[in-house]
Enzyme design. Structure first.
Site, PDB file in Angstrom:
ATOM      1  N   ARG A 136      56.212  10.772 -19.953  1.00 22.10           N
ATOM      2  CA  ARG A 136      55.848  11.544 -21.134  1.00 22.10           C
ATOM      3  C   ARG A 136      54.714  12.477 -20.726  1.00 22.10           C
ATOM      4  O   ARG A 136      53.913  12.145 -19.840  1.00 22.10           O
ATOM      5  CB  ARG A 136      55.379  10.635 -22.270  1.00 22.10           C
ATOM      6  CG  ARG A 136      56.407   9.612 -22.736  1.00 22.10           C
ATOM      7  CD  ARG A 136      55.815   8.695 -23.800  1.00 22.10           C
ATOM      8  NE  ARG A 136      56.776   7.710 -24.288  1.00 22.10           N
ATOM      9  CZ  ARG A 136      56.938   6.504 -23.753  1.00 22.10           C
ATOM     10  NH1 ARG A 136      56.193   6.130 -22.717  1.00 22.10           N
ATOM     11  NH2 ARG A 136      57.835   5.666 -24.247  1.00 22.10           N
ATOM     12  N   LYS A 160      52.972   4.082 -24.159  1.00 19.68           N
ATOM     13  CA  LYS A 160      52.754   3.810 -25.579  1.00 19.68           C
ATOM     14  C   LYS A 160      52.405   2.347 -25.792  1.00 19.68           C
ATOM     15  O   LYS A 160      52.953   1.460 -25.148  1.00 19.68           O
ATOM     16  CB  LYS A 160      54.011   4.157 -26.387  1.00 19.68           C
ATOM     17  CG  LYS A 160      54.234   5.646 -26.577  1.00 19.68           C
ATOM     18  CD  LYS A 160      55.418   5.890 -27.501  1.00 19.68           C
ATOM     19  CE  LYS A 160      55.590   7.370 -27.810  1.00 19.68           C
ATOM     20  NZ  LYS A 160      56.735   7.605 -28.726  1.00 19.68           N
ATOM     21  N   HIS A 240      59.199  17.418 -22.457  1.00 21.43           N
ATOM     22  CA  HIS A 240      60.101  16.367 -22.941  1.00 21.43           C
ATOM     23  C   HIS A 240      61.549  16.657 -22.561  1.00 21.43           C
ATOM     24  O   HIS A 240      62.339  15.729 -22.359  1.00 21.43           O
ATOM     25  CB  HIS A 240      59.961  16.208 -24.452  1.00 21.43           C
ATOM     26  CG  HIS A 240      60.113  14.777 -24.890  1.00 21.43           C
ATOM     27  ND1 HIS A 240      59.242  13.771 -24.499  1.00 21.43           N
ATOM     28  CD2 HIS A 240      61.062  14.165 -25.645  1.00 21.43           C
ATOM     29  CE1 HIS A 240      59.643  12.610 -25.015  1.00 21.43           C
ATOM     30  NE2 HIS A 240      60.743  12.823 -25.690  1.00 21.43           N
ATOM     31  N   ARG A 243      61.939  15.276 -19.251  1.00 19.09           N
ATOM     32  CA  ARG A 243      62.061  13.813 -19.326  1.00 19.09           C
ATOM     33  C   ARG A 243      63.496  13.440 -19.702  1.00 19.09           C
ATOM     34  O   ARG A 243      64.075  12.504 -19.129  1.00 19.09           O
ATOM     35  CB  ARG A 243      61.073  13.279 -20.358  1.00 19.09           C
ATOM     36  CG  ARG A 243      61.121  11.773 -20.602  1.00 19.09           C
ATOM     37  CD  ARG A 243      59.931  11.370 -21.471  1.00 19.09           C
ATOM     38  NE  ARG A 243      60.120  10.141 -22.217  1.00 19.09           N
ATOM     39  CZ  ARG A 243      59.824   8.926 -21.752  1.00 19.09           C
ATOM     40  NH1 ARG A 243      59.361   8.793 -20.520  1.00 19.09           N
ATOM     41  NH2 ARG A 243      59.992   7.859 -22.506  1.00 19.09           N
ATOM     42  N   HIS A 266      60.722   2.582 -22.376  1.00 19.84           N
ATOM     43  CA  HIS A 266      61.211   2.338 -23.730  1.00 19.84           C
ATOM     44  C   HIS A 266      61.117   0.851 -24.053  1.00 19.84           C
ATOM     45  O   HIS A 266      61.577   0.014 -23.268  1.00 19.84           O
ATOM     46  CB  HIS A 266      62.672   2.781 -23.878  1.00 19.84           C
ATOM     47  CG  HIS A 266      62.838   4.267 -23.938  1.00 19.84           C
ATOM     48  ND1 HIS A 266      64.045   4.890 -23.703  1.00 19.84           N
ATOM     49  CD2 HIS A 266      61.948   5.263 -24.224  1.00 19.84           C
ATOM     50  CE1 HIS A 266      63.900   6.186 -23.829  1.00 19.84           C
ATOM     51  NE2 HIS A 266      62.637   6.436 -24.142  1.00 19.84           N
ATOM     52  N   TYR A 275      71.070   8.618 -24.414  1.00 21.49           N
ATOM     53  CA  TYR A 275      71.476   9.409 -23.252  1.00 21.49           C
ATOM     54  C   TYR A 275      72.924   9.158 -22.866  1.00 21.49           C
ATOM     55  O   TYR A 275      73.552  10.020 -22.264  1.00 21.49           O
ATOM     56  CB  TYR A 275      70.544   9.111 -22.067  1.00 21.49           C
ATOM     57  CG  TYR A 275      69.116   9.505 -22.352  1.00 21.49           C
ATOM     58  CD1 TYR A 275      68.755  10.844 -22.460  1.00 21.49           C
ATOM     59  CD2 TYR A 275      68.128   8.546 -22.552  1.00 21.49           C
ATOM     60  CE1 TYR A 275      67.452  11.212 -22.752  1.00 21.49           C
ATOM     61  CE2 TYR A 275      66.825   8.905 -22.834  1.00 21.49           C
ATOM     62  CZ  TYR A 275      66.496  10.238 -22.940  1.00 21.49           C
ATOM     63  OH  TYR A 275      65.209  10.599 -23.246  1.00 21.49           O
TER      64      TYR A 275
END
Length: 296
Positions: A136, A160, A240, A243, A266, A275
């Site tokens: 990110r 995150k 992004h 990414r 994730h 994806y």
């Protein structure tokens, strides 16, 4: 709670605050607060958003913030009920992520190779890390100086919620980092001891940013300039999008979904599964345009 217990990033906290402020304002018009609002009041707020033409994704995000707040109030004993529990959000399709082709990524790297001096060296290091690691942009610009040294050949990333992961780097990415480290000292701020001390901690320091490191906005501008030099549409190139390209290109070349999930950081594999839909669309388009039977 979101900051202390969940480790939410500043951008996440700001988004929650904006969404909850908007709903609180709508409730106040109805003489309601978070402690007195009932399900019909909340449904009226959602209906009002729809009349105003708010995107279903925006409305759904605000409802998600409201649900989390009411669960918190219930757990803390501030309310005896949860008026948002039974509420259904607006129906919305999940948009496919925007990606770049491998040829477009190659063009971007070729444009970076053409840049001269320390600026070119830094740009190549940023681009190599971003595409080789699928980071990110917030993770990329705030990388600590020891992110690579702590585990040779891999990058130590804090994502995150404070979740940590190790991302293996390609030989070109490692070489680009080594090149950058040889000239990095020249980019440190001069004459301001406090800012210098802060900037020294980061792989990509900045003399102009209060944070001490390159900002998301600064890197976005670098990427837009690079896109123009590569004859690509700058509006379609962002950190992004790269990414997304990282994940899609890995899957297209045989990587399994669990590995891509781990590399992207994730928490839930359902986030990574988007994806596979991109690949399905590409395969479908390929069959429709290239298969002999499709031309009959």
């Amino acid at each position: 709670m979101m900051a202390a217990e969940r480790g939410a990033a500043k951008n996440t906290l700001d988004a929650y605050r904006r969404d909850l402020d908007d709903v609180a304002m709508r409730l106040s018009v109805r003489d309601r607060t978070w402690l007195t609002a009932q399900t019909p009041d909340l449904e009226a707020c959602l209906a009002e958003m729809a009349r105003e033409g708010l995107a279903p994704a925006t409305t759904a995000r605000r409802l998600s913030a409201v649900r989390r707040l009411f669960r918190f109030l219930l757990a803390e004993g501030e309310r005896a009920d949860d008026p948002a529990r039974s509420m259904a959000g607006p129906k919305r399709g999940r948009p496919l992520p925007k990606i770049m082709s491998e040829a477009e990524v190659d063009a971007l790297f070729a444009a970076a190779e053409a840049l001269e001096g320390n600026r070119g060296i830094r740009t190549r290091a940023l681009l190599e890390i971003l595409y080789a690691g699928g980071l990110r942009v917030s993770e990329l610009v705030a990388l600590p100086l020891d992110a690579v040294a702590r585990a040779g050949g891999t990058l130590h990333v804090t994502g995150k919620g404070g979740r940590e992961r190790l991302v293996p780097l390609t030989p070109p990415a490692l070489e680009a980092i080594r090149d950058w480290l040889r000239v990095r000292e020249e980019s440190l701020p001069k004459g301001r001891p406090s800012r210098l001390a802060k900037a020294k901690a980061f792989l990509f320091p900045s003399s102009s940013a209060d944070s001490g490191h390159l900002t998301r906005e600064q890197f976005a501008r670098i990427l837009k300039e690079l896109a123009r030099a590569a004859a690509l549409d700058p509006a379609k190139v962002s950190p992004h999008v790269l990414r997304h390209a990282f994940a899609t290109h890995l899957l297209a070349n045989g990587a399994d979904l669990r590995s891509v999930q781990a590399l992207l950081g994730h928490a839930d594999i359902s986030t990574t599964q988007i994806y596979t839909h991109v690949l399905e669309e590409r395969l479908k388009a390929l069959v429709e345009t290239a298969h002999p039977l499709a031309k009959r």
